[in-house]
Design an enzyme around this catalytic site. Structure first.
Site, PDB file in Angstrom:
ATOM      1  N   CYS A 413       0.694  -1.191   0.056  1.00 40.15           N
ATOM      2  CA  CYS A 413      -0.195  -0.062   0.028  1.00 40.15           C
ATOM      3  C   CYS A 413       0.818   1.253  -0.086  1.00 40.15           C
ATOM      4  O   CYS A 413       0.507   2.424  -0.153  1.00 40.15           O
ATOM      5  CB  CYS A 413      -0.932  -0.018   1.219  1.00 40.15           C
ATOM      6  SG  CYS A 413      -2.430  -0.935   0.980  1.00 40.15           S
ATOM      7  N   GLU A 415       2.663   2.746   2.406  1.00 37.20           N
ATOM      8  CA  GLU A 415       2.741   3.879   3.349  1.00 37.20           C
ATOM      9  C   GLU A 415       4.093   3.531   4.225  1.00 37.20           C
ATOM     10  O   GLU A 415       4.345   4.581   5.164  1.00 37.20           O
ATOM     11  CB  GLU A 415       1.624   3.780   4.271  1.00 37.20           C
ATOM     12  CG  GLU A 415       1.308   2.445   5.059  1.00 37.20           C
ATOM     13  CD  GLU A 415       0.540   1.224   4.578  1.00 37.20           C
ATOM     14  OE1 GLU A 415      -0.150   0.733   5.270  1.00 37.20           O
ATOM     15  OE2 GLU A 415       0.511   1.289   3.260  1.00 37.20           O
TER      16      GLU A 415
END
EC number: 1.17.4.2
Length: 744
Positions: A413, A415
């Site tokens: 993702c 992050e």
């Protein structure tokens, strides 16, 4: 002395349940019940929320290493008090650990598998040594470098439910030597296996027939796979390594893999949960991977080849029912074959769907138009700035050469910036809810930091991971429901406007965002609270402080529990219909119907029922409310840059949505924020035009009409029927817009 174990007192839990009401979103309890509530054999039902939270908190608090060494009464008292605070925080849904922790923490599976609490991992696709790990092929020494190692790491972590980011940039792929030979692969199976007929159809060979003509020969390597996760990994490792002389000491060119002992389709998987796929997906994968390798005999693998192998592994893991394989492939920005590899529709539908693909750049990179063109056509590639990740924490804190110098990629993702073999380690606070429930936000974030710190003391399975975790102790404390919190607390969004400025390098006119100074001050204070909490706890534990501390995770499924906006993202719409799909035998369905929710057969999947949930976003009626369908692409970039500048010293997961008439802004905005955003991805905004779309924007009037039909509490009605069933899940969940995350 045996390890001391801290437990939460039933009287405390009963009192907390009287005092604290969980902040369930409209979808919250239903999503929880079918995603994170584990089955209790002794009670013949799934967990209730307080039981889940108790399990999760006890599983975490007992990772404190001081409990292993005759802890003082003071330590026991302090940790017990902390466990109670954490229970209240999570039970109220003012904060939650990651979905992985909600599912696994406190289980026997956690105790057996040291990697089980981490959502996602990263590995560089280059020859590496296995080291002192739980998987080491018998034909290798621990310190022998092997081409198979990163593929084994990826396969193992995916089967344990983790997502894996992997790097196929030129610097890694160039380290893989040329393939020395083709391998003749035979997969055999005994007639007694329940998978016999299905396996023969996929190219397997009858074991007895093979023995008749080959048993006396000595020109092959034979390996009988045990019925374990490790057996699958080792079979694939042997296949890969046999193509290279350095890892094929017997110099044999025939490999025979015996799959007779692998449990059949539908058999129960103990531990992580779910049911077995049988050996059939493995057969397909092994033949497909061998074909790729054989076609490269005498040559070197390409980035596309390596990505294909990882995708084929991911496809195989998906077949394991409860698991959803999550991969991110990171390639070089000048590799057009990699950037365009999903344009081959046949291979896309066969296996290339298994990863989201991104390119690695630095701040000097300026050729964004081809990337923007590709994004416009298929939503990829994403962009990862490794230079920023290696030399910056928060952008506000300025250039710090090599502060995170071993970073090579990210989790799926995007992050968390990660070094080779390193995992992400996540916990999120919902400030909007925490404030409503009377929490001091700094205290909530302090508890989050300590929770994640303890996870780093898990007994990790792979040496490469143990070493980097012990060194970095990286944590990822996230805030979520950010749009709800900022609008509710400050009365407006964080970007208050734009001012005309000039790019100092190009001389071009740009629009610089203007941020609210009060929000800057508040977010900065919360960041310092996390850093201070980590520093204090690290001293208590006599370990390194965390190399980085904060992040913004996409927060799809977990945000649904609490009913808040997801991560930094804007609500899809102020009012919408959210459709959730259930197996048609799910006993939740009668309860939902009794409560007035609209249900109908799913038009895409047989034996599935589609249920409509009317949703109203927090602040939907505010003049300052913006949704993903109305907020500009420029404001989304500016909001991500704000969080990267003042909050996140890791990275910020963001899928920026854009309208058709905004597509010409993609390349200029990527260039403008090259010094402020570490990773990002973009997708066109669709607006729910498909029939039975997961999210359909609606008017306030339509929402109120649908909401008025709902007359009961599903949790209460369901508990009255007491007809829970084992093994049920929601159909086709997605944890974030780009589908990168494993759900649990």
């Amino acid at each position: 002395m045996s390890d001391l174990r801290i437990t939460l007192d039933p009287d405390f839990i009963a009192q907390t349940k009287k005092e604290v009401t969980p902040h369930w979103g409209e979808l919250g309890w239903v999503t929880y019940k079918r995603t994170y509530a584990r089955w209790l054999d002794d009670k013949n039902r799934s967990e209730n929320w307080d039981e889940t939270v108790k399990r999760v908190i006890e599983g975490n608090i007992n990772l404190d290493p001081r409990l292993k060494n005759n802890p003082s009464k003071k330590t026991i008292h302090e940790l017990t008090a902390e466990a109670k605070q954490l229970f209240r925080l999570v039970y109220g849904l003012a904060a939650t650990p990651s979905g992985r922790n909600l599912w696994i923490s406190g289980t026997d599976y956690q105790k057996r598998n040291g990697d089980s609490l981490n959502n996602c991992w990263f590995i560089s696709i280059r020859p590496q040594k296995y080291g002192n790990s739980h998987i080491v092929p018998a034909y290798l020494t621990q310190d022998q470098v092997a081409p198979s190692m990163p593929f084994s790491f990826l396969f193992d972590q995916l089967m344990k439910g983790g997502g894996v980011g992997f790097s196929v940039v030129d610097e890694n792929i160039n380290q893989i030597p040329k393939l020395d030979q083709k391998v003749d692969l035979t997969i055999v199976i005994d007639k007694q296996s329940k998978s016999y007929d299905a396996s023969l159809k996929l190219g397997a060979t009858d074991l007895d027939e093979w023995k008749k003509t080959n048993q006396e020969k000595e020109d092959y390597i034979y390996y009988k796979l045990p019925d374990t996760r490790e057996g699958w990994v080792l079979a694939n490792a042997r296949l890969i390594d046999m193509h290279f002389n350095s890892t094929n000491p017997e110099n044999k060119k025939k490999l025979v893999l015996d799959i007779s002992d692998i449990r059949p389709y539908g058999a129960k998987i103990h531990g992580f949960g779910g049911t077995a796929s049988g050996p059939m997906p493995l057969i397909e994968m092994l033949f497909d991977i061998n074909q790729i390798l054989n076609e490269r005999a005498g040559q070197k693998l390409t980035a596309v080849d390596a990505t294909d192998i990882c995708n084929l592994i991911g496809k195989t893991v998906v077949a394991g029912n409860v698991r959803r394989s999550a991969e991110l492939a990171l390639g070089s920005s000048n590799n057009q074959d990699f950037i365009t590899m999903k344009q081959d529709k046949k291979k896309l539908y066969h296996h290339r769907w298994a990863s989201n693909n991104s390119v690695a750049i630095n701040s000097e990179f300026d050729n964004y138009q081809p990337i923007a063109d590709s994004i416009l056509h298929n939503g990829e590639p994403g962009v990862v700035n490794l230079e920023l990740s290696r030399n910056y924490g928060r952008i506000k804190d300025g250039y710090q050469a090599g502060i995170d110098g071993e970073v090579e990629g990210t989790n799926p993702c995007g992050e968390i910036s990660l070094a080779n073999g390193e995992p992400c380690n996540l916990f999120e606070v919902f400030p909007f809810i925490a404030q409503k429930q009377g929490w001091d936000l700094k205290e909530a974030f302090k508890l989050a930091a300590r929770y994640t710190k303890r996870v780093t003391f898990s007994p990790y399975d792979w040496e490469v991971s143990r070493k980097i975790i012990n060194k970095n102790r990286r944590i990822g404390v996230s805030m979520s429901g950010i749009q709800d919190w900022i609008l509710s607390t400050f009365g407006h969004r964080v970007v208050t406007g734009f001012k005309t400025a000039t790019d100092s390098e190009t001389g071009k006119e740009i629009k610089d965002p203007v941020y609210d100074p009060e929000i800057i001050k508040t977010v900065d204070g919360l960041y310092q609270a996390v850093v201070d909490a980590d520093k204090d706890y690290s001293q208590e534990l006599n370990c390194n402080t965390s190399i980085k501390h904060t992040t913004v995770k996409p927060s799809g499924t977990v945000a649904k529990l609490a009913g808040v906006s997801e991560g930094m993202h804007f609500h899809y719409s102020g009012y919408l219909i959210q459709r959730i799909r259930f197996q048609e035998t799910d006993p939740l369905l009668p309860a939902l119907k009794d409560c007035g929710y609209r249900t109908e057969p799913d038009i895409y999947t047989p034996h599935t029922i589609c249920v409509e949930f009317p949703i109203k976003a927090a602040n939907a009626d505010s003049d300052n409310f913006a949704s993903a369908g109305t907020v500009s692409i420029a404001e989304q970039f500016a909001t991500q840059a704000f969080l990267q500048t003042y909050w996140s010293d890791n990275a910020v997961s963001c899928t920026i949505t854009f309208q058709n008439d905004e597509s010409d802004q993609i390349a200029p905005l990527l260039h403008q924020y090259r010094y402020a955003i570490k990773s990002t991805s973009l997708l066109p905004y669709y607006g729910g035009s498909l029939k039975q779309a997961p999210k359909e924007p609606i008017s306030k009037e339509k929402y109120e009409k649908a909401d008025n039909h709902i007359t009961g509490n599903v949790e209460i009605v369901f508990e009255q029927t007491n007809e829970d069933q084992k093994g049920l899940e929601l159909v086709d969940q997605s944890d974030c817009d780009n589908g990168a995350c494993p759900i649990k």
